[in-house]
Design a protein around this motif. Structure first.
Motif, PDB file in Angstrom:
ATOM      1  N   CYS A  18       0.839  -1.195   0.000  1.00  0.00           N
ATOM      2  CA  CYS A  18       0.000   0.000   0.000  1.00  0.00           C
ATOM      3  C   CYS A  18       0.881   1.254   0.000  1.00  0.00           C
ATOM      4  O   CYS A  18       2.089   1.162  -0.101  1.00  0.00           O
ATOM      5  CB  CYS A  18      -0.940  -0.004   1.203  1.00  0.00           C
ATOM      6  N   CYS A  61       3.886   0.752   7.183  1.00  0.00           N
ATOM      7  CA  CYS A  61       2.730  -0.118   7.373  1.00  0.00           C
ATOM      8  C   CYS A  61       3.239  -1.484   7.841  1.00  0.00           C
ATOM      9  O   CYS A  61       4.115  -2.067   7.206  1.00  0.00           O
ATOM     10  CB  CYS A  61       1.975  -0.244   6.055  1.00  0.00           C
ATOM     11  N   CYS A  84       2.966  -4.329   5.302  1.00  0.00           N
ATOM     12  CA  CYS A  84       3.922  -4.231   4.195  1.00  0.00           C
ATOM     13  C   CYS A  84       5.335  -4.531   4.669  1.00  0.00           C
ATOM     14  O   CYS A  84       6.099  -5.210   3.983  1.00  0.00           O
ATOM     15  CB  CYS A  84       3.861  -2.843   3.557  1.00  0.00           C
ATOM     16  N   HIS A  99      -0.895  -6.644   1.268  1.00  0.00           N
ATOM     17  CA  HIS A  99      -2.355  -6.617   1.355  1.00  0.00           C
ATOM     18  C   HIS A  99      -2.959  -7.458   0.244  1.00  0.00           C
ATOM     19  O   HIS A  99      -2.586  -7.313  -0.910  1.00  0.00           O
ATOM     20  CB  HIS A  99      -2.863  -5.174   1.248  1.00  0.00           C
TER      21      HIS A  99
HETATM   22 ZN    ZN Z   1       0.568  -1.762   3.692  1.00  0.00          ZN
END
Ligand code: ZN
Length: 116
Positions: A38, A43, A46, A52
């Protein structure tokens, strides 16, 4: 698969309609699963490499490839539609020889002058 001896074209249409009645919605396309990162910084998903997951339905519209994002909670419903689509295609494949056979039988029983 049982075949009636003298099936009329109308019988075949009725059979086809009955069989197809339970196959809606019928969808065509291929559902793909993908993982992608993303845009968020740091994140956790990630960073862990998990990324995701998302589903995309690929199809063709007038020769052009189309892709539609499918939210995960809708995947079972889309899968059912695709199963129906395959079953409907199979049904249409079965219908072609059966319908032609019925047309030929009908023609054979008709007076000779009506033959084409
Ligand atoms: Zn992410």
């Amino acid at each position: 698969m049982k075949e009636a001896r003298f099936e009329s074209p109308t019988d075949v249409v009725r059979w086809l309609q009955d069989e197809a009645a339970g196959l809606w919605p019928a969808l065509l396309g291929s559902l793909s699963f993908r993982r992608s990162p993303c845009v968020r910084e740091n994140c956790p998903a990630c960073r862990s490499g998990e990324q995701h997951s998302s589903y995309v339905l690929y199809g063709r519209l007038k020769g052009r490839r189309v892709a539609v994002y499918v939210p995960e909670e809708l995947v079972p419903e889309v899968r059912r539609g695709l199963d129906n689509g395959r079953a409907l295609q199979e049904l249409l494949q079965q219908a072609a020889p059966r319908y032609i056979k019925a047309l030929k039988q009908e023609r054979a029983r008709a007076p000779k002058s009506k033959k084409r």
